[in-house]
Structures are given as C-alpha cells and as structure tokens.
Design a protein around this motif. Structure first.
Motif, PDB file in Angstrom:
ATOM      1  N   THR A  37      16.307  23.645  59.230  1.00 19.24           N
ATOM      2  CA  THR A  37      17.618  24.124  58.765  1.00 19.24           C
ATOM      3  C   THR A  37      17.714  24.045  57.247  1.00 19.24           C
ATOM      4  OG1 THR A  37      18.602  21.932  59.158  1.00 19.24           O
ATOM      5  CG2 THR A  37      18.867  23.581  60.881  1.00 19.24           C
ATOM      6  N   LYS A  40      15.698  27.345  56.382  1.00 25.96           N
ATOM      7  CA  LYS A  40      16.158  28.641  56.877  1.00 25.96           C
ATOM      8  C   LYS A  40      17.669  28.743  57.010  1.00 25.96           C
ATOM      9  CE  LYS A  40      13.828  30.676  60.089  1.00 25.96           C
ATOM     10  NZ  LYS A  40      13.138  31.041  61.351  1.00 25.96           N
ATOM     11  N   VAL A  43      22.107  28.939  60.888  1.00 30.31           N
ATOM     12  CA  VAL A  43      22.294  30.174  61.656  1.00 30.31           C
ATOM     13  C   VAL A  43      20.955  30.813  62.006  1.00 30.31           C
ATOM     14  CG1 VAL A  43      23.227  32.509  61.579  1.00 30.31           C
ATOM     15  CG2 VAL A  43      24.591  30.603  60.716  1.00 30.31           C
ATOM     16  N   LYS A  44      20.017  30.830  61.080  1.00 30.76           N
ATOM     17  CA  LYS A  44      18.727  31.495  61.302  1.00 30.76           C
ATOM     18  C   LYS A  44      17.706  30.593  62.002  1.00 30.76           C
ATOM     19  CE  LYS A  44      19.132  34.733  57.449  1.00 30.76           C
ATOM     20  NZ  LYS A  44      18.528  35.229  56.194  1.00 30.76           N
ATOM     21  N   THR A  45      18.027  29.330  62.168  1.00 25.21           N
ATOM     22  CA  THR A  45      17.118  28.413  62.853  1.00 25.21           C
ATOM     23  C   THR A  45      17.241  28.590  64.360  1.00 25.21           C
ATOM     24  OG1 THR A  45      17.170  26.764  61.089  1.00 25.21           O
ATOM     25  CG2 THR A  45      16.604  25.976  63.285  1.00 25.21           C
ATOM     26  N   SER A  46      16.113  28.639  65.043  1.00 23.10           N
ATOM     27  CA  SER A  46      16.103  28.772  66.501  1.00 23.10           C
ATOM     28  C   SER A  46      15.477  27.530  67.137  1.00 23.10           C
ATOM     29  CB  SER A  46      15.288  30.000  66.912  1.00 23.10           C
ATOM     30  OG  SER A  46      13.916  29.820  66.589  1.00 23.10           O
ATOM     31  N   ASP A  49      11.841  27.579  66.525  1.00 21.81           N
ATOM     32  CA  ASP A  49      11.443  27.051  65.216  1.00 21.81           C
ATOM     33  C   ASP A  49      11.308  25.537  65.258  1.00 21.81           C
ATOM     34  OD1 ASP A  49      11.529  29.572  63.953  1.00 21.81           O
ATOM     35  OD2 ASP A  49      13.685  29.371  63.569  1.00 21.81           O
ATOM     36  N   GLU A 125      24.642  22.466  55.457  1.00 22.68           N
ATOM     37  CA  GLU A 125      24.446  23.226  56.697  1.00 22.68           C
ATOM     38  C   GLU A 125      25.480  22.903  57.762  1.00 22.68           C
ATOM     39  OE1 GLU A 125      22.580  25.843  57.004  1.00 22.68           O
ATOM     40  OE2 GLU A 125      22.100  25.476  54.905  1.00 22.68           O
TER      41      GLU A 125
END
Length: 206
Positions: A37, A40, A43-46, A49, A125
């Motif tokens: 986090t 990235k 929001v863009k972290t999965s 990941d 974050e």
C-alpha cells in the motif's frame, strides 16, 4: 522492496509449532500489506499483490483475514499500538512536561522515519480505506491527544482541547514529508513543534 524483504518460514514439517507458523504468516501478511500500500496505494492494492509479497498462498490469506480491508485494519492496529507504546515509553521517567513531550515527539518522528511503509499506512493510506479505517484513526488520534495532555499536565478543558489540536496538526504536518520520503523534514519538525508547545504553555493555553 521485493518479497525477499519478508523473512521466509523455515522449511520442514516440524520446523515450527502450528500456532507459531500461523502467527508468522499473519505478521508477514500485515507487513506485506504495509509495503504494497505504501508503493501502490490502498485502492490499487489487491489481495494478490499482498500474498505475492508475503510469499503465502491465497488459502492461507483467507485463513487469517476475511478481506483486503480486514488485513489492512490488522496492520493499522498493529502499527498504531507499537507507535503508541514507543511514545509512552519515551515520555516516561524523569523530566519536566516539555522535556517529556520533546522525548515523546522525537520517538514519534523517529518511528515514522524508521518504518515509512507502516507510517504511510497509518497517516496517509488510512484515508483511502474507508469509514471503518477512519473511525479507528479518529479513536487513535484522540488517545494520543489524551496522552499529550497528560504529559504536559493539561488539566483544564481548554488545555486538553489544545492537546488534541497539537496531535491533529502534527498528523497533518507529517503527511507531506511521508509522501515525499523526506526524512530530514520529518525529523526537523520535532524541535519546531516543541518550541511552539513551549510558547503555548507559557501563554497559559496548556
């Protein structure tokens, strides 16, 4: 920072008891969450990941956490607990209120500098993680405000409110240097904040 930064579990069926394996996996996932986090954004972290960074299976992830947010919140709570502990330890012991406040502030800023991934998770974050995360952050910030009031000996309603303002202002001021990775700017805040608190105390506002 790549996945090699997270310590791998020793090989072998009997290398560690199951509870220690579970604890180590959970810690690695929380560390991976903070790292990814930080790089990235939440929001863009999965989940993918995070498990790749932690070198842990998806099945193992869901044995510990119900979702990406659940893992994020666990990492947030772990990091804020450590931060709070370090602040209180630094403020304990001898010295006047301003000296103890200065030690607490130094410990706070050094912790952010030493662990920027968890620092960004807690300070920046958390805004992207939604209402639950913001509620936890607000409670944490109120606790810090109460600690600052106790350290400075602020007993009046106005003094304790001012202590909450100091914490809120500090959280805002560290955000920019954290995002920019400017460790020197982070460290330099300590003396300036202590000097301002000294002025507030001299003016009877604390």
């Amino acid at each position: 920072m790549d996945s090699s930064s997270i310590r791998r579990l020793p090989r072998g069926r009997y290398a560690l008891p199951p509870d220690e394996v579970a604890r180590a996996q959970r810690d690695r996932l929380m560390t991976a969450m903070a790292e990814v986090t930080s790089e990235k954004g939440f929001v863009k972290t999965s989940v993918e990941d995070v498990i790749k960074r932690a070198v842990i299976s998806r099945q193992s992830f869901y044995q510990h956490f119900t979702s990406k947010l659940d893992c994020f919140m666990a990492a947030f709570e772990r990091s804020t607990a450590l931060l709070e502990q370090r602040i209180l330890m630094a403020a304990a012991g001898d010295g006047g209120p301003l000296e103890r406040f200065d030690r607490a502030m130094t410990a706070f800023l050094e912790t952010l500098t030493d662990d920027p991934a968890n620092a960004r998770l807690c300070v920046t974050e958390v805004y992207a993680a939604g209402p639950e995360a913001m509620e936890h952050r607000a409670r944490f910030q109120r606790r810090l405000g109460d600690h600052v009031a106790d350290i400075l000996g602020a007993t009046t309603e106005g003094g304790r409110f001012t202590s909450q303002m100091i914490v809120a202002a500090t959280a805002t001021m560290v955000s920019g240097p954290l995002i920019d990775g400017d460790h020197e700017a982070l460290r330099s805040l300590g003396s300036r904040l202590t000097a301002h608190v000294r002025d507030l105390k001299a003016a009877g506002l604390l």
